[in-house]
Design an enzyme around this catalytic site. Sequence first.
Site, PDB file in Angstrom:
ATOM      1  N   PRO A 209      38.332 -15.607  -2.800  1.00 20.51           N
ATOM      2  CA  PRO A 209      39.146 -15.356  -3.997  1.00 20.51           C
ATOM      3  C   PRO A 209      38.523 -14.260  -4.863  1.00 20.51           C
ATOM      4  O   PRO A 209      37.303 -14.207  -5.022  1.00 20.51           O
ATOM      5  CB  PRO A 209      39.142 -16.701  -4.731  1.00 20.51           C
ATOM      6  CG  PRO A 209      38.527 -17.696  -3.824  1.00 20.51           C
ATOM      7  CD  PRO A 209      37.827 -16.982  -2.723  1.00 20.51           C
ATOM      8  N   VAL A 210      39.366 -13.388  -5.386  1.00 19.46           N
ATOM      9  CA  VAL A 210      38.887 -12.237  -6.173  1.00 19.46           C
ATOM     10  C   VAL A 210      38.554 -12.681  -7.605  1.00 19.46           C
ATOM     11  O   VAL A 210      39.245 -13.530  -8.176  1.00 19.46           O
ATOM     12  CB  VAL A 210      39.975 -11.130  -6.179  1.00 19.46           C
ATOM     13  CG1 VAL A 210      39.582  -9.979  -7.096  1.00 19.46           C
ATOM     14  CG2 VAL A 210      40.199 -10.615  -4.768  1.00 19.46           C
TER      15      VAL A 210
ATOM     16  N   GLY B 183      33.906 -15.512  -8.912  1.00 22.32           N
ATOM     17  CA  GLY B 183      32.487 -15.875  -8.863  1.00 22.32           C
ATOM     18  C   GLY B 183      32.028 -16.179  -7.453  1.00 22.32           C
ATOM     19  O   GLY B 183      30.958 -16.745  -7.264  1.00 22.32           O
TER      20      GLY B 183
ATOM     21  N   ALA C 251      31.060  -7.925  -3.531  1.00 24.40           N
ATOM     22  CA  ALA C 251      29.796  -7.698  -2.818  1.00 24.40           C
ATOM     23  C   ALA C 251      29.972  -7.949  -1.317  1.00 24.40           C
ATOM     24  O   ALA C 251      29.401  -7.235  -0.488  1.00 24.40           O
ATOM     25  CB  ALA C 251      28.702  -8.607  -3.381  1.00 24.40           C
ATOM     26  N   ALA C 252      30.787  -8.936  -0.963  1.00 24.65           N
ATOM     27  CA  ALA C 252      30.981  -9.235   0.461  1.00 24.65           C
ATOM     28  C   ALA C 252      31.709  -8.085   1.152  1.00 24.65           C
ATOM     29  O   ALA C 252      31.355  -7.699   2.277  1.00 24.65           O
ATOM     30  CB  ALA C 252      31.754 -10.541   0.632  1.00 24.65           C
TER      31      ALA C 252
ATOM     32  N   ASP D 145      24.489 -11.359  -6.343  1.00 27.59           N
ATOM     33  CA  ASP D 145      25.600 -11.466  -5.387  1.00 27.59           C
ATOM     34  C   ASP D 145      25.283 -10.730  -4.096  1.00 27.59           C
ATOM     35  O   ASP D 145      25.358 -11.306  -3.004  1.00 27.59           O
ATOM     36  CB  ASP D 145      26.877 -10.841  -5.983  1.00 27.59           C
ATOM     37  CG  ASP D 145      27.571 -11.749  -6.960  1.00 27.59           C
ATOM     38  OD1 ASP D 145      26.892 -12.620  -7.532  1.00 27.59           O
ATOM     39  OD2 ASP D 145      28.786 -11.585  -7.158  1.00 27.59           O
TER      40      ASP D 145
HETATM   41  O1  PMV Z   1      30.631 -14.192 -11.634  1.00 30.00           O
HETATM   42  P1  PMV Z   1      29.566 -13.933 -10.614  1.00 30.00           P
HETATM   43  O2  PMV Z   1      29.415 -15.027  -9.628  1.00 30.00           O
HETATM   44  O3  PMV Z   1      29.647 -12.567 -10.012  1.00 30.00           O
HETATM   45  O4  PMV Z   1      28.188 -14.036 -11.343  1.00 30.00           O
HETATM   46  C1  PMV Z   1      27.838 -13.407 -12.514  1.00 30.00           C
HETATM   47  C2  PMV Z   1      26.450 -13.869 -12.792  1.00 30.00           C
HETATM   48  C3  PMV Z   1      25.854 -13.321 -14.050  1.00 30.00           C
HETATM   49  O5  PMV Z   1      24.546 -13.867 -14.131  1.00 30.00           O
HETATM   50  C4  PMV Z   1      26.651 -13.777 -15.269  1.00 30.00           C
HETATM   51  C5  PMV Z   1      25.780 -11.811 -14.057  1.00 30.00           C
HETATM   52  C6  PMV Z   1      24.811 -11.235 -13.056  1.00 30.00           C
HETATM   53  O6  PMV Z   1      24.907 -10.024 -12.818  1.00 30.00           O
HETATM   54  O7  PMV Z   1      23.952 -11.949 -12.534  1.00 30.00           O
END
Ligand code: PMV
Length: 308
Positions: free
Chosen positions: A96-97, A100, A105-106, A147
Amino acid sequence: MKTSAPGKIILFGEHAVVYNRPALAVPVTQVHADVDIQDSASGQIWIHAPGINLQAELTALPPNHPIGSVILNFFTSLNLPLPAAGFDLHITSSIPVASGMGSGAAVSVAVIRALASHTGYSLTDEQVNQLAYEIEKIHHGTPSGIDNTVITYGKPVYFIKGSPPETFRVGKPFTLVIGDTGIPAPTKESVSDVRRQWLKNTNHFETMFNEIAQITLIARRSIESGKPEMLGELMDQNHALLQEMTVSSKELDALVQAARSAGALGAKLSGGGRGGNMIALAESQNAKTIADALQTAGAKQTFITEVH
Ligand code: PMV
């Protein structure tokens, strides 16, 4: 040639990780980005990504387009010319876009590995990770790099910004239920909002980041020593701190509460927050009940994943 990269989920330490505290994240292999690269005789480089309605020739993409940039960065950073024959890059993803789970990144990691094999170039994980990180900066502004790291290595990672990533042992497998609010997580915005609050209220935020660092460290020890049931209480504590940092939302809190009421051992938001995903620690026989409770409480999608 086909390549694939998994999704990921942060277990502990989001936001604090931007301030050099540790974070824990694991790959989620049920979802993945897949890339198929094929020779072309057209002399052009075409990108086909139907999931995001993209079908374009490389030179037609805007300068900072993440997929165009990953291709151009690959060739420039390795000092390679763009292949004269051209190629076709087909990208699909079940991640899912903006939830989180590391979809951007994938895609970057799978594209980089596809380009490497297409050009006969052998890249180390470290090189793949570095190239993917450059693209994360386009997606997220000032990303910590967690990520791209967990997705490149495909293993649980204990991550501190700027230090070599440490993978670690999972002493006893455990089950997570992931619930997606269906609301895109505005990560760039919540990261800069936390920065604004940190600048205004530095001591308080530093104290909270230290508490999160402590939680993350204990969580790593619990996982390594085969006591994952201890993670539940730690998740609850981490969620309370994220609420205080204003990065939760009523939808995330509702899912966290629904998971706890359905018997989860603990639950928290995961990632940037204000949307995106939450996670719950489940006894494996109870995971389906928790996933159903999350759906009833409004989750758009749920995933059950075993960490091992
Ligand atoms: O939303 P995600 O899973 O891409 O994570 C962001 C995580 C943060 O700590 C809020 C930002 C980061 O760059 O680590």
